[in-house]
Each structure stands twice: as structure tokens, then as C-alpha cells.
Design a protein around this motif. Structure first.
Motif, PDB file in Angstrom:
ATOM      1  N   GLN A   1       0.850  -1.193   0.000  1.00 12.86           N
ATOM      2  CA  GLN A   1       0.000   0.000   0.000  1.00 12.86           C
ATOM      3  C   GLN A   1       0.886   1.243   0.000  1.00 12.86           C
ATOM      4  O   GLN A   1       1.681   1.453   0.900  1.00 12.86           O
ATOM      5  N   ARG A   2       0.722   2.083  -1.014  1.00  8.58           N
ATOM      6  CA  ARG A   2       1.510   3.309  -1.106  1.00  8.58           C
ATOM      7  C   ARG A   2       0.657   4.496  -0.648  1.00  8.58           C
ATOM      8  O   ARG A   2      -0.505   4.632  -1.042  1.00  8.58           O
ATOM      9  N   VAL A   3       1.257   5.348   0.202  1.00  3.10           N
ATOM     10  CA  VAL A   3       0.586   6.544   0.711  1.00  3.10           C
ATOM     11  C   VAL A   3       1.448   7.751   0.354  1.00  3.10           C
ATOM     12  O   VAL A   3       2.637   7.798   0.692  1.00  3.10           O
ATOM     13  N   THR A   4       0.869   8.699  -0.344  1.00  5.38           N
ATOM     14  CA  THR A   4       1.597   9.890  -0.778  1.00  5.38           C
ATOM     15  C   THR A   4       1.364  11.042   0.200  1.00  5.38           C
ATOM     16  O   THR A   4       0.467  11.011   1.034  1.00  5.38           O
ATOM     17  N   VAL A   5       2.196  12.076   0.085  1.00  2.78           N
ATOM     18  CA  VAL A   5       2.080  13.261   0.938  1.00  2.78           C
ATOM     19  C   VAL A   5       0.795  14.010   0.591  1.00  2.78           C
ATOM     20  O   VAL A   5       0.460  14.188  -0.581  1.00  2.78           O
ATOM     21  N   GLN A   6       0.077  14.455   1.634  1.00  2.00           N
ATOM     22  CA  GLN A   6      -1.169  15.197   1.449  1.00  2.00           C
ATOM     23  C   GLN A   6      -0.867  16.694   1.294  1.00  2.00           C
ATOM     24  O   GLN A   6       0.097  17.214   1.866  1.00  2.00           O
ATOM     25  N   GLY A   7      -1.682  17.384   0.543  1.00  5.23           N
ATOM     26  CA  GLY A   7      -1.537  18.831   0.425  1.00  5.23           C
ATOM     27  C   GLY A   7      -2.014  19.527   1.699  1.00  5.23           C
ATOM     28  O   GLY A   7      -2.689  18.934   2.545  1.00  5.23           O
ATOM     29  N   SER A   8      -1.652  20.787   1.855  1.00  2.00           N
ATOM     30  CA  SER A   8      -2.054  21.557   3.026  1.00  2.00           C
ATOM     31  C   SER A   8      -2.523  22.940   2.601  1.00  2.00           C
ATOM     32  O   SER A   8      -2.178  23.419   1.520  1.00  2.00           O
ATOM     33  N   THR A   9      -3.327  23.574   3.462  1.00  2.00           N
ATOM     34  CA  THR A   9      -3.758  24.951   3.237  1.00  2.00           C
ATOM     35  C   THR A   9      -3.399  25.777   4.468  1.00  2.00           C
ATOM     36  O   THR A   9      -3.578  25.323   5.600  1.00  2.00           O
ATOM     37  N   THR A  10      -2.883  26.982   4.244  1.00  2.00           N
ATOM     38  CA  THR A  10      -2.447  27.870   5.321  1.00  2.00           C
ATOM     39  C   THR A  10      -3.294  29.135   5.315  1.00  2.00           C
ATOM     40  O   THR A  10      -3.476  29.754   4.253  1.00  2.00           O
ATOM     41  N   ALA A  11      -3.789  29.505   6.486  1.00  5.07           N
ATOM     42  CA  ALA A  11      -4.573  30.727   6.628  1.00  5.07           C
ATOM     43  C   ALA A  11      -3.934  31.609   7.694  1.00  5.07           C
ATOM     44  O   ALA A  11      -3.481  31.128   8.728  1.00  5.07           O
ATOM     45  N   LEU A  12      -3.889  32.933   7.430  1.00  5.67           N
ATOM     46  CA  LEU A  12      -3.287  33.908   8.343  1.00  5.67           C
ATOM     47  C   LEU A  12      -4.345  34.890   8.801  1.00  5.67           C
ATOM     48  O   LEU A  12      -5.075  35.464   7.984  1.00  5.67           O
ATOM     49  N   LEU A  13      -4.408  35.109  10.128  1.00  6.47           N
ATOM     50  CA  LEU A  13      -5.404  36.017  10.691  1.00  6.47           C
ATOM     51  C   LEU A  13      -4.741  36.989  11.657  1.00  6.47           C
ATOM     52  O   LEU A  13      -4.255  36.581  12.720  1.00  6.47           O
ATOM     53  N   PRO A  14      -4.692  38.299  11.316  1.00  2.00           N
ATOM     54  CA  PRO A  14      -4.201  39.280  12.287  1.00  2.00           C
ATOM     55  C   PRO A  14      -5.298  39.564  13.313  1.00  2.00           C
ATOM     56  O   PRO A  14      -6.491  39.540  12.990  1.00  2.00           O
ATOM     57  N   THR A  15      -4.911  39.824  14.549  1.00  2.99           N
ATOM     58  CA  THR A  15      -5.904  40.060  15.599  1.00  2.99           C
ATOM     59  C   THR A  15      -6.217  41.537  15.792  1.00  2.99           C
ATOM     60  O   THR A  15      -7.282  41.872  16.309  1.00  2.99           O
ATOM     61  N   VAL A  16      -5.310  42.446  15.397  1.00  7.11           N
ATOM     62  CA  VAL A  16      -5.524  43.896  15.524  1.00  7.11           C
ATOM     63  C   VAL A  16      -5.063  44.577  14.244  1.00  7.11           C
ATOM     64  O   VAL A  16      -3.919  44.398  13.820  1.00  7.11           O
ATOM     65  N   ASP A  17      -5.943  45.353  13.614  1.00  7.01           N
ATOM     66  CA  ASP A  17      -5.578  46.105  12.417  1.00  7.01           C
ATOM     67  C   ASP A  17      -6.560  47.268  12.248  1.00  7.01           C
ATOM     68  O   ASP A  17      -7.770  47.024  12.163  1.00  7.01           O
ATOM     69  N   PRO A  18      -6.070  48.518  12.222  1.00  9.33           N
ATOM     70  CA  PRO A  18      -4.663  48.930  12.359  1.00  9.33           C
ATOM     71  C   PRO A  18      -4.194  48.862  13.809  1.00  9.33           C
ATOM     72  O   PRO A  18      -5.002  48.660  14.729  1.00  9.33           O
ATOM     73  N   ALA A  19      -2.893  49.063  14.003  1.00 10.40           N
ATOM     74  CA  ALA A  19      -2.301  49.046  15.335  1.00 10.40           C
ATOM     75  C   ALA A  19      -1.265  50.150  15.435  1.00 10.40           C
ATOM     76  O   ALA A  19      -0.644  50.509  14.427  1.00 10.40           O
TER      77      ALA A  19
END
Length: 309
Positions: free
Chosen positions: A128-146
Motif C-alpha cells: 500500500q503506497r501513501v503519498t504526501v497530502q496537500g495543506s492549506t495555510t490561513a493567516l489572521l491578524p488580531t488587531v488592524d490597524p495598530a
């Protein structure tokens, strides 16, 4: 065979005296087995599969003779490590849903336990071959403007592109390609603390380095606006009453709620400059004297810069 009755008895029972102990050797009758032999086949619903995808491993136990259906259970093993045990169904099959196999190649076997009617057996190993899974990255600032100098918290969230699993490893935060912070993921979440952003507009991107099961990915750019920090300047004079030609010390203190002010302060009297001094730990000092008697209106002005107003 002739001999005394005692000697004949020892020969008939097969008794040997060893070190003072009698050992009785009796012939054992062979036990006939009526268990039928079986063959186990193993298939996968998806091969290759990406890490975290659902894989269904199906074992089928086929009696080599007869028409009855085998009973019992099947243990699925990955190079000797059990993945789980499943009872055979009415069709002689057992299915295991597997989502935790790491990226790489696995030798999966199905081990049939056997029953009163059928002997145990083992399948041929399934690659059984298992390949690397893709990923998703999300960025959230908590204060804007500062305001400039305020400590900011940025939250980075990682998720599989498909399937299940939790990405591990580290993430970094960059401002137009320059790294401003890093953090380690915990449960797919990382918190990056930053206090080094100058006043102005910043384009920030979070990048995930990947691990053995998930591929690297980066977030979409996020704009963070930093406003110049406000300041307040106070002036003290010592002594407050002096004679002409006497040295007078002027001390200006510049404070900000979010930053440590740097730069210069200009001291003036009656609209004319008395001189400038550099701030050190928020304080600037100038020593001067006045040639003419009378009241003097003295002021101190912080020059400010792009980060401080």
C-alpha cells in the motif's frame, strides 16, 4: 522374552530409572484434524492514496474445499503492527477503514484467526503506497490597524487539503519576504508574536514548512497597517529662578504608551532655539544660561519620526 516377572514388567511399561526417579514413556496417539485449509486475499479501495484519505482494506477468506462460509476474525497488520481486528461477515469478508497510515510504502497483511471448522491462514502482503497530502495555510491578524510598538498576535491555521489528519511542524511570518516571526504548530494552530513592524502598510504572508505527511503551503497576503505612535513631552527647569549667566538645566521627557521614543528634542525660549539634545531612555537634557533678566517662556519640542508623532 524370558526373565523374572519384575524384569518383564519394567520392559512392558517402558520404565527407566534415572537418578532415582522413574520416567514413564507411553506412546501418544496422533490426533486427527478435521479443519479445512483456507486462502486469504487482501485488497485496497485506493492505492496509492494520499495521507489522511480513507482507505478500505478488505480481506476475503476462501475455504479451499467445501461450500460453507468461513467464520472468525481477521487482524490487519502493517509489518507486524496491528491496525485492527474485524469479524468476518456473512460473505466471509472483513473490511477495515484506515486513515492513519503515514506517507510511504506499507506491507499490509490480513491474518485469519481460524475457527473450529477452518485453519488459520495469512494473506500475501499488499504493498500500500501513501503519498504526501496537500495543506492549506490561513493567516489572521488580531488587531488592524495598530499603533507602532504594540505587540501584535498573528494566528496561523493549517488544514489538510483533503482527507483527515493534523499538520505538524513550524510556520514563519514574512513581511514582503523578510521573516518577522516563527512558531511551532500545536493542533494545527500557531500563534506568532511580533513587535517589530514599523509605521506604514505591511504585506504579511505565513508559510508552512511541511512535514513527512503534509506538503508545504503559504497563505494569501494579509495587509497590516501600523500607525505612528503618539507621544507626550514634558519639560522641567532647574532652577526655576536664576540670575543672569547662571547655568540652567532643561530636561525634556518624551513618553509613549506603546514605544520607547528615540530621536532629538529642540529647546526654545521666546521662539529662539536654545539648542537640541538626543533622547536617552526617553529623556533629553540641555544646559544653558540667560544673559538678560526677565521672565522666559521656554519650550521643548520632540522632532518625531516616521514611527512616532
Amino acid at each position: 522374552m524370558r526373565g523374572t516377572p519384575g524384569r518383564r514388567l519394567k520392559w512392558q511399561l517402558g520404565v527407566a530409572l534415572l537418578g532415582g526417579a522413574a520416567v514413564l514413556a507411553l506412546p501418544l496417539a496422533a490426533v486427527a484434524s478435521n479443519q479445512g485449509s483456507t486462502t486469504v486475499t487482501l485488497t485496497s479501495s485506493e492505492n496509492p492514496a494520499a495521507y489522511g484519505d480513507q482507505i478500505i482494506l478488505t480481506a476475503t477468506v476462501i475455504p479451499d474445499t467445501g461450500t460453507s462460509i468461513a467464520t472468525g476474525s481477521v487482524t490487519f497488520e502493517d509489518q507486524g503492527t496491528s491496525l485492527g481486528t474485524v469479524a468476518l461477515g456473512s460473505t466471509g469478508q472483513a473490511a477495515l477503514v484506515e486513515t492513519t497510515l503515514g506517507a510511504g510504502t506499507h506491507a499490509i497483511e490480513a491474518n485469519y484467526s481460524g475457527s473450529a471448522e477452518y485453519a488459520s491462514s495469512l494473506s500475501v502482503a499488499l504493498e500500500q503506497r501513501v503519498t504526501v497530502q496537500g495543506s492549506t495555510t490561513a493567516l489572521l491578524p488580531t488587531v488592524d490597524p495598530a499603533p507602532y510598538g504594540e505587540t501584535l498576535l498573528f494566528v496561523v491555521s493549517l488544514a489538510p487539503a483533503a482527507g483527515s489528519g493534523v499538520p505538524t511542524g513550524s510556520v514563519s511570518l514574512s513581511d514582503r519576504g523578510s521573516t518577522v516571526g516563527t512558531a511551532t504548530l500545536s493542533g494545527g494552530i500557531a500563534a506568532i508574536v511580533v513587535s517589530s513592524l514599523g509605521a506604514g502598510s505591511h504585506s504579511l504572508t505565513a508559510a508552512y514548512a511541511g512535514d513527512g505527511n503534509f506538503s508545504p503551503s503559504a497563505s494569501s497576503p494579509v495587509t497590516e497597517t501600523i500607525d505612528p505612535a503618539s507621544t507626550a513631552t514634558t519639560l522641567t527647569i532647574s532652577p526655576t529662578v536664576a540670575t543672569t549667566g547662571q547655568q540652567v538645566t532643561l530636561t525634556a521627557t518624551v513618553r509613549s504608551s506603546t514605544a520607547s521614543p528615540t530621536g532629538t528634542v529642540t529647546f526654545s525660549a521666546g521662539g529662539s532655539s536654545l539648542g537640541t539634545a538626543n533622547l536617552s531612555a526617553g529623556t533629553a537634557t540641555l544646559c544653558t544660561c540667560f544673559a538678560h533678566a526677565g521672565g522666559k517662556e521656554v519650550s521643548a519640542a520632540f522632532a518625531g519620526h516616521s514611527d512616532l508623532s
